[in-house]
Scaffold this motif. Structure first.
Motif, PDB file in Angstrom:
ATOM      1  N   CYS A   1      -7.623  -1.009   0.650  1.00  0.00           N
ATOM      2  CA  CYS A   1      -6.453  -1.388   1.532  1.00  0.00           C
ATOM      3  C   CYS A   1      -7.022  -1.774   2.853  1.00  0.00           C
TER       4      CYS A   1
ATOM      5  N   ALA B   1      -5.489  -2.553   5.513  1.00  0.00           N
ATOM      6  CA  ALA B   1      -5.105  -2.143   6.623  1.00  0.00           C
ATOM      7  C   ALA B   1      -5.779  -0.778   7.043  1.00  0.00           C
TER       8      ALA B   1
ATOM      9  N   CYS C   1      -6.530   1.981   5.032  1.00  0.00           N
ATOM     10  CA  CYS C   1      -6.635   3.177   4.411  1.00  0.00           C
ATOM     11  C   CYS C   1      -7.533   3.430   3.329  1.00  0.00           C
TER      12      CYS C   1
ATOM     13  N   CYS D   1       0.858  -1.203   0.067  1.00  0.00           N
ATOM     14  CA  CYS D   1       0.005  -0.102  -0.158  1.00  0.00           C
ATOM     15  C   CYS D   1       0.802   1.314   0.139  1.00  0.00           C
TER      16      CYS D   1
ATOM     17  N   HIS E   1       0.396   3.783   3.576  1.00  0.00           N
ATOM     18  CA  HIS E   1       0.853   3.218   4.759  1.00  0.00           C
ATOM     19  C   HIS E   1       2.148   2.560   4.759  1.00  0.00           C
TER      20      HIS E   1
END
Ligand SMILES: [Zn+2]
Length: 332
Positions: free
Chosen positions: A294, A296, A298, A273, A276
């Motif tokens: 994303c 995670a 984002c 990504c 991040h």
């Protein structure tokens, strides 16, 4: 003061000369020598104390290279060509002074130099720091020394070594305060006193503290990444007649093709990504639905969402309007 007066009056101790030289002169294995027409020739011989003595006496004029042989800088010199730029540099000096950062004004025939002394810095960081100051203070026209991030060939840029005689005008231009009065702890002193006073000041000038430099460098936006070229595969085959611009972008442009120019995707369309510090390929594109995501946190969405985040990351205006405008210019 004219060069003749100096010739008669001045005896300068080696200690003064050596300390002053250390402030301005980055290398002693060669030196720039100013000619009668104001240009310089590079002399590939050691710069001796005697040559420096002659510079201060006015019989010759030396220059100072901005970078040493390891491409390190210890000063930044901003060069104003005319009175307008000189006034702007004065404002910059005032702005810095308000933050307890000392810079030094050295007027010239027209315009002048604003000097900032730094701890030893790689040329690239000295220039980034200075460029950011120039940008933030709206003085983009001034010339910045050092002119090179690093030396590849040659000796790089140079500035006339202060307190010498300008060969073209025959004048000496001492450093001045904001009112144009030569700086000295004895402002009414004679020529000898003034030269000695200024040499003493620049034997140990006030330097820009490293924390200040780091704070300015932290505000430097990352280099903009190259824009993708408009290629036919960006286009999908959806009909878009009558749709608003943002909907046309979303329909006409393939997120997979576009994003692939910025994120390296594997054969499952997953990649690290860009938004991040990603270690596990959290970023993916779904070509069928034409969106990215994303895992995670984002976010995800359309090409517009991607480009808004990309612009935000690069310190650019990440508003919907600015983003759509740029995408249209790039792609439609
Ligand atoms: Zn992410």
């Amino acid at each position: 003061m004219s060069s003749q007066e100096r010739e008669l009056n001045v005896e300068i101790t080696p200690l003064f000369i050596d300390s002053f030289a250390k402030t301005f002169i980055s290398r002693r294995d060669c030196y720039p020598w100013q000619q009668a027409d104001g240009s310089y020739i590079s002399v590939h011989k050691p710069l001796t104390a005697d040559l420096l003595q002659r510079h201060f006496k006015g019989s010759i004029t030396l220059g100072a290279y901005a970078l040493n042989s390891a491409s390190m800088a210890q000063w930044i010199c901003l060069d104003a060509d005319d009175e307008t730029q000189w006034d702007q540099l004065g404002e910059l000096a005032d702005t810095l002074q308000a933050q307890s950062i000392q810079s030094y004004r050295e007027p010239s025939r027209r315009g002048g130099h604003l000097w900032l002394f730094t701890p030893p810095l790689p040329g690239i960081f000295a220039r980034r720091f200075a460029k950011q100051l120039i940008t933030e203070n709206n003085v983009p026209q001034v010339e910045l020394y050092p002119k090179q991030d690093e030396l590849t060939t040659g000796l790089g840029s140079l500035v006339r070594l202060p307190l010498g005689v300008h060969r073209k005008s025959g004048q000496v231009y001492p450093f001045v305060n904001r009112d144009g009065v030569p700086i000295s702890s004895h402002p009414t002193g004679d020529t000898r006193t003034l030269l000695h006073e200024q040499m003493a000041i620049f034997a140990d000038p006030s330097r820009v503290p490293l924390p200040f430099i780091m704070r300015v460098l932290a505000r430097v936006p990352p280099d903009p990444l190259p824009l993708p070229k408009l290629t036919p595969e960006f286009r999908t085959t959806h009909a878009t007649d009558g749709l608003p611009l943002s909907e046309r972008l979303k329909s006409q442009i393939s997120v997979l093709e576009f994003v692939s120019h910025y994120v390296q995707l594997d054969d499952r369309n997953l990649g690290y990504c860009p938004f991040h510090d990603d270690q596990i390929r959290s970023f993916g594109v779904h070509p069928d639905q034409n969106y990215w995501h994303c895992f995670a946190g984002c976010g995800g969405g359309s090409i517009i969402d991607f480009w808004m985040k990309w612009r935000e990351r690069n310190g650019q205006d990440s508003s919907f309007k600015a983003t759509v405008t740029e995408l249209r210019q790039m792609l439609l």
